[in-house]
Scaffold this active site. Structure first.
Site, PDB file in Angstrom:
ATOM      1  N   THR A  15      26.504  -0.442   0.905  1.00  0.00           N
ATOM      2  CA  THR A  15      27.334   0.766   0.886  1.00  0.00           C
ATOM      3  C   THR A  15      28.112   0.930  -0.413  1.00  0.00           C
ATOM      4  O   THR A  15      28.289   2.045  -0.905  1.00  0.00           O
ATOM      5  CB  THR A  15      28.343   0.692   2.056  1.00  0.00           C
ATOM      6  N   ASP A  59      19.456  -2.510   1.686  1.00  0.00           N
ATOM      7  CA  ASP A  59      20.480  -2.649   2.713  1.00  0.00           C
ATOM      8  C   ASP A  59      20.477  -4.131   3.068  1.00  0.00           C
ATOM      9  O   ASP A  59      19.409  -4.747   3.166  1.00  0.00           O
ATOM     10  CB  ASP A  59      20.123  -1.819   3.949  1.00  0.00           C
ATOM     11  N   THR A 168      33.054 -15.040   8.164  1.00  0.00           N
ATOM     12  CA  THR A 168      32.321 -14.343   9.219  1.00  0.00           C
ATOM     13  C   THR A 168      32.712 -12.876   9.146  1.00  0.00           C
ATOM     14  O   THR A 168      33.885 -12.570   8.919  1.00  0.00           O
ATOM     15  CB  THR A 168      32.759 -14.889  10.607  1.00  0.00           C
ATOM     16  N   GLN A 281      30.599 -21.667  19.940  1.00  0.00           N
ATOM     17  CA  GLN A 281      30.591 -20.204  20.034  1.00  0.00           C
ATOM     18  C   GLN A 281      31.979 -19.635  19.753  1.00  0.00           C
ATOM     19  O   GLN A 281      32.126 -18.435  19.530  1.00  0.00           O
ATOM     20  CB  GLN A 281      30.188 -19.770  21.447  1.00  0.00           C
TER      21      GLN A 281
END
Ligand code: ASP
Length: 344
Positions: A15, A59, A168, A281
């Site tokens: 972008t 992209d 992240t 997780q």
């Protein structure tokens, strides 16, 4: 001491490199050769900026190992000519790409700063300008002795500089798109640009040469467990032809079902030389193998401890170490060791 640090700006896509055609409303790629015309403020940084662009910008959803090799090759070929590098990619896979590049360079002694933006550079409310200007400023920052302050791969976004392999992407909408849950920012940009020098890697020993690792292997998978996961599913994944490595995303501090079918399937995979790494997780915190009964079995059968590494960093570290032809014990040793500051 270099008076005018030389910075190479590499545009791979995303972008940040778009401008809006106000007549049609469509986004189209921006010519990075014209960056200094578009952002004249860059002249005030007092550095010489040169740009280079992927022939066909992508992209970042299409990012892959050949593109990572291309990024490392461009930096390697220009390593002596420039004092610092700024790499622009889409934010979607920036945490993976920048982590991968951090493993691909050993003995890096110059800054490689990844950045991008949530809004195109040509948008009125864009975050691209700040991200770009400060990234270049960081890449050009030197100590009094003329060595670069940053000598590692970082990611700069929305006023914070992070160690790349700790990041992240956490938000698809907000300007604050990234975080680093298990390691503090390396620098913060407020009224002043403040480096947390005690956290930085590298001490400016210019005697050692740059080593570039380009043997990444992508016969890997991320297996995220969930309550109710079936034997059929786990079996199918662990029997993928040619599979060489698994990032096992477990619960909490590394816990997984204790059912014998589950542990047996993992053991069979390990016996077939598939490396399995346990990561949590949870967004923050660490795997502590053997802490609970539910991870003791994993430890016994040879699951590797991912400690507090992110999933993004774990998968690319797996790709990197699989390419280095290590014995099981060496593999475990290097995975559990911090190679580029990626785990505590
Ligand atoms: N889809 C874009 C990409 O990752 C989003 C961005 O540039 O931030 O390439």
């Amino acid at each position: 001491m270099a008076n005018n640090p030389k910075i190479l700006l590499l545009y791979t896509g995303g972008t940040i490199g778009m401008i809006k055609d106000y007549q049609t409303g469509a986004l189209r790629p921006f010519n990075f050769e014209k960056i200094l015309e578009r952002i004249p403020e860059l002249h005030q940084l007092g550095c010489d900026i040169e740009t280079i662009s992927f022939e066909k910008p992508i992209d970042s959803s299409n990012m892959n190992i050949p593109y990572w090799n291309q990024i490392t090759e461009i930096i390697e070929q220009n390593y002596q000519k420039y004092d610092g590098f700024v790499v622009l990619t889409g934010s979607d896979t920036m945490a993976y790409t920048s982590s991968a590049i951090s493993f691909m360079f050993e003995n890096l002694q110059k800054p490689v700063i990844f950045t991008g933006s949530q809004l195109p550079i040509g948008d009125l409310r864009t975050d691209a300008k700040e991200n770009l200007i400060t990234s270049i400023h960081i890449a050009a920052s030197q100590n009094e002795d003329g060595n670069p302050i940053i000598q590692e791969v970082c990611l700069y976004f929305e006023y914070k500089l992070y160690r790349a392999n700790r990041t992240t992407k956490i938000n698809a909408d907000q300007f604050e798109a990234f975080t680093s849950m298990n390691f503090p920012p390396l620098a913060e940009s407020g009224v002043k640009l403040k480096f947390n020098e005690h956290l930085l890697l590298g001490k400016g020993n210019l005697e050692e040469n740059l080593v570039v690792r380009k043997n990444m292997i992508n016969d890997v998978v991320i297996l995220k467990i969930f309550p109710g996961i079936t034997e059929t599913t786990v079996k199918a994944i662990l029997n993928i032809p040619n599979l060489k490595g698994v990032v096992l995303e477990t619960y909490g501090s590394g816990n997984a079902p204790t059912k014998s079918w589950f542990v047996n399937l993992l053991k069979e995979a390990i016996d077939k030389n598939i490396r399995i790494v346990d990561v949590t997780q949870c967004a923050g915190g660490s795997v502590i193998l053997g802490h609970y009964e539910t991870s003791q079995e994993l430890q016994k059968i040879g699951v590797i401890n991912g400690k507090d590494i992110t999933t993004e960093s774990a998968i690319v570290k797996l790709m990197y170490l699989l390419g280095e032809n290590l014995s099981f014990e060496e593999f475990r040793k290097y995975f559990e060791l911090s190679l580029r500051g990626e785990l505590t």
